[in-house]
Design a protein around this motif. Structure first.
Motif, PDB file in Angstrom:
ATOM      1  N   ALA A 116       0.759  -0.812   0.201  1.00 22.86           N
ATOM      2  CA  ALA A 116       0.727   0.734  -0.084  1.00 22.86           C
ATOM      3  C   ALA A 116       1.055   1.371  -0.208  1.00 22.86           C
ATOM      4  O   ALA A 116       0.601   2.087  -0.914  1.00 22.86           O
ATOM      5  N   ARG A 117       2.133   1.029   0.753  1.00 17.59           N
ATOM      6  CA  ARG A 117       3.106   2.886   0.975  1.00 17.59           C
ATOM      7  C   ARG A 117       3.404   3.335  -0.939  1.00 17.59           C
ATOM      8  O   ARG A 117       3.838   3.487  -1.000  1.00 17.59           O
ATOM      9  N   ARG A 118       3.426   1.685  -1.026  1.00 18.15           N
ATOM     10  CA  ARG A 118       4.204   1.013  -2.444  1.00 18.15           C
ATOM     11  C   ARG A 118       3.022   2.092  -3.233  1.00 18.15           C
ATOM     12  O   ARG A 118       3.686   3.186  -4.316  1.00 18.15           O
ATOM     13  N   TYR A 119       2.094   1.383  -3.740  1.00 16.80           N
ATOM     14  CA  TYR A 119       1.029   2.594  -4.049  1.00 16.80           C
ATOM     15  C   TYR A 119       1.102   4.382  -3.524  1.00 16.80           C
ATOM     16  O   TYR A 119       0.563   5.089  -4.782  1.00 16.80           O
ATOM     17  N   ALA A 120       0.943   4.552  -2.416  1.00 21.50           N
ATOM     18  CA  ALA A 120       1.204   5.476  -1.963  1.00 21.50           C
ATOM     19  C   ALA A 120       2.129   6.858  -2.229  1.00 21.50           C
ATOM     20  O   ALA A 120       2.097   7.902  -2.595  1.00 21.50           O
ATOM     21  N   ASN A 121       3.463   6.489  -2.364  1.00 17.17           N
ATOM     22  CA  ASN A 121       4.492   7.056  -3.447  1.00 17.17           C
ATOM     23  C   ASN A 121       4.532   6.653  -4.155  1.00 17.17           C
ATOM     24  O   ASN A 121       5.539   7.800  -5.280  1.00 17.17           O
ATOM     25  N   TYR A 122       3.873   5.812  -5.353  1.00 18.89           N
ATOM     26  CA  TYR A 122       4.951   5.944  -6.658  1.00 18.89           C
ATOM     27  C   TYR A 122       2.800   5.459  -7.797  1.00 18.89           C
ATOM     28  O   TYR A 122       2.380   4.401  -7.242  1.00 18.89           O
ATOM     29  N   LYS A 123       2.931   6.413  -8.725  1.00 15.56           N
ATOM     30  CA  LYS A 123       1.837   5.867  -8.949  1.00 15.56           C
ATOM     31  C   LYS A 123       1.841   4.972 -10.217  1.00 15.56           C
ATOM     32  O   LYS A 123       2.137   4.474 -10.708  1.00 15.56           O
ATOM     33  N   GLY A 124       0.244   3.948  -9.374  1.00 16.33           N
ATOM     34  CA  GLY A 124       0.053   2.974  -9.887  1.00 16.33           C
ATOM     35  C   GLY A 124       1.255   1.481  -9.267  1.00 16.33           C
ATOM     36  O   GLY A 124       1.481   0.625 -10.073  1.00 16.33           O
ATOM     37  N   GLY A 125       1.884   1.964  -8.046  1.00 16.34           N
ATOM     38  CA  GLY A 125       2.479   1.294  -7.610  1.00 16.34           C
ATOM     39  C   GLY A 125       4.227   0.716  -8.171  1.00 16.34           C
ATOM     40  O   GLY A 125       4.594  -0.345  -8.224  1.00 16.34           O
ATOM     41  N   LEU A 126       4.184   1.378  -9.630  1.00 23.17           N
ATOM     42  CA  LEU A 126       6.160   1.274  -9.841  1.00 23.17           C
ATOM     43  C   LEU A 126       6.580   1.883  -9.987  1.00 23.17           C
ATOM     44  O   LEU A 126       6.422   3.221  -9.418  1.00 23.17           O
ATOM     45  N   LYS A 127       7.266   1.548  -9.391  1.00 21.36           N
ATOM     46  CA  LYS A 127       8.772   1.954  -8.816  1.00 21.36           C
ATOM     47  C   LYS A 127      10.263   2.567  -9.809  1.00 21.36           C
ATOM     48  O   LYS A 127      10.730   3.504  -9.973  1.00 21.36           O
ATOM     49  N   TYR A 128      10.354   1.326 -10.968  1.00 22.75           N
ATOM     50  CA  TYR A 128      10.848   1.654 -11.575  1.00 22.75           C
ATOM     51  C   TYR A 128      10.584   1.149 -13.500  1.00 22.75           C
ATOM     52  O   TYR A 128       9.506   1.045 -13.608  1.00 22.75           O
ATOM     53  N   ASP A 129      10.443   1.548 -13.816  1.00 23.38           N
ATOM     54  CA  ASP A 129      10.535   2.095 -15.255  1.00 23.38           C
ATOM     55  C   ASP A 129      10.879   0.994 -15.930  1.00 23.38           C
ATOM     56  O   ASP A 129      13.277   1.480 -16.218  1.00 23.38           O
ATOM     57  N   LYS A 130      10.818  -0.205 -16.865  1.00 24.12           N
ATOM     58  CA  LYS A 130      11.193  -0.708 -17.388  1.00 24.12           C
ATOM     59  C   LYS A 130      11.992  -0.687 -18.550  1.00 24.12           C
ATOM     60  O   LYS A 130      12.517  -1.871 -19.449  1.00 24.12           O
ATOM     61  N   HIS A 131      11.419   0.056 -19.591  1.00 23.53           N
ATOM     62  CA  HIS A 131      11.355   0.425 -20.567  1.00 23.53           C
ATOM     63  C   HIS A 131      12.831   2.094 -20.573  1.00 23.53           C
ATOM     64  O   HIS A 131      13.139   1.850 -21.632  1.00 23.53           O
ATOM     65  N   ASN A 132      12.811   1.614 -19.900  1.00 23.32           N
ATOM     66  CA  ASN A 132      13.852   3.138 -19.632  1.00 23.32           C
ATOM     67  C   ASN A 132      15.176   2.626 -19.133  1.00 23.32           C
ATOM     68  O   ASN A 132      15.361   2.901 -17.602  1.00 23.32           O
ATOM     69  N   SER A 133      15.506   1.439 -18.790  1.00 22.35           N
ATOM     70  CA  SER A 133      17.433   0.844 -18.027  1.00 22.35           C
ATOM     71  C   SER A 133      16.519   0.547 -16.623  1.00 22.35           C
ATOM     72  O   SER A 133      17.675   1.419 -15.723  1.00 22.35           O
ATOM     73  N   TYR A 134      15.592   0.648 -16.484  1.00 24.13           N
ATOM     74  CA  TYR A 134      14.946   0.057 -14.998  1.00 24.13           C
ATOM     75  C   TYR A 134      14.928   1.560 -13.597  1.00 24.13           C
ATOM     76  O   TYR A 134      15.427   2.220 -12.610  1.00 24.13           O
ATOM     77  N   GLN A 135      15.315   3.128 -14.377  1.00 24.97           N
ATOM     78  CA  GLN A 135      15.401   4.058 -13.619  1.00 24.97           C
ATOM     79  C   GLN A 135      14.688   4.567 -12.783  1.00 24.97           C
ATOM     80  O   GLN A 135      13.378   3.967 -12.876  1.00 24.97           O
ATOM     81  N   GLN A 136      14.864   4.455 -11.645  1.00 20.35           N
ATOM     82  CA  GLN A 136      13.661   4.570 -10.590  1.00 20.35           C
ATOM     83  C   GLN A 136      12.940   5.699 -11.102  1.00 20.35           C
ATOM     84  O   GLN A 136      12.603   7.376 -11.252  1.00 20.35           O
ATOM     85  N   LEU A 137      11.391   5.801 -10.862  1.00 15.99           N
ATOM     86  CA  LEU A 137      10.607   6.333 -11.168  1.00 15.99           C
ATOM     87  C   LEU A 137      10.231   7.420 -10.167  1.00 15.99           C
ATOM     88  O   LEU A 137      10.851   7.621  -9.322  1.00 15.99           O
TER      89      LEU A 137
END
Length: 159
Positions: free
Chosen positions: A97-118
């Motif tokens: 739940a904290r992950r979804y509170a912190n990051y839109k859609g619960g996604l912390k990393y951008d898998k399409h951009n070398s897994y850079q943190q969102l």
């Protein structure tokens, strides 16, 4: 952390196995770190996981209360593995739940951009409230004296 740890995950080295019935073979269970094994250890995954929800405050309240009741029942019958798994689901309710509170859609990393943190702080406030509900139940479970004694003994004897 530059990249998520799951990118280098080695299933063969992972202690928990999906083909083990941990109620029948509790001696194979390890407490581990944090929530490890929570989505693998049967039959507890199936028993507890079906109640695990954190969509909003009401859902989190109902879910965490049900899982906490299961935790207490596992403790009452001396089933440490079940109690520990229920505790892990409560913990995971908080962390997810904290992950979804912190990051839109619960996604912390951008898998399409070398897994850079969102960007952090783009999530939902409703999930923060749900996280708080799970946090309280998780801490209640950890504070249970019988469970704490069972865990200490288990870790001493089995790891």
């Amino acid at each position: 952390m530059d990249k998520p740890s799951y990118l280098n995950f080695d299933i063969d080295k992972y202690h928990w196995k999906a083909d083990i019935d941990y109620r029948t073979h509790p001696h194979l269970y390890k407490v581990g770190k944090g929530e490890q094994g929570v989505l693998i250890c049967e039959p507890y995954k199936s028993e507890i996981g079906k109640y695990w929800r954190f969509k909003d405050q009401d859902t989190a309240s109902e879910s965490s209360q049900k899982i906490y009741e299961m935790f207490k029942e596992y403790v009452n019958v001396g089933d440490f593995v079940g109690a520990d798994m229920a505790r892990k689901y409560l913990q995971m309710g908080y962390t997810r739940a904290r992950r979804y509170a912190n990051y839109k859609g619960g996604l912390k990393y951008d898998k399409h951009n070398s897994y850079q943190q969102l960007e952090r702080g783009t999530g939902e406030n409703e999930k923060a409230a749900a996280a708080n509900i799970f946090y309280e139940k998780w801490k209640q479970a950890e504070a249970n004296d019988t469970y704490a004694a069972m865990k200490k003994k288990w870790k001493h004897e089995r790891g």
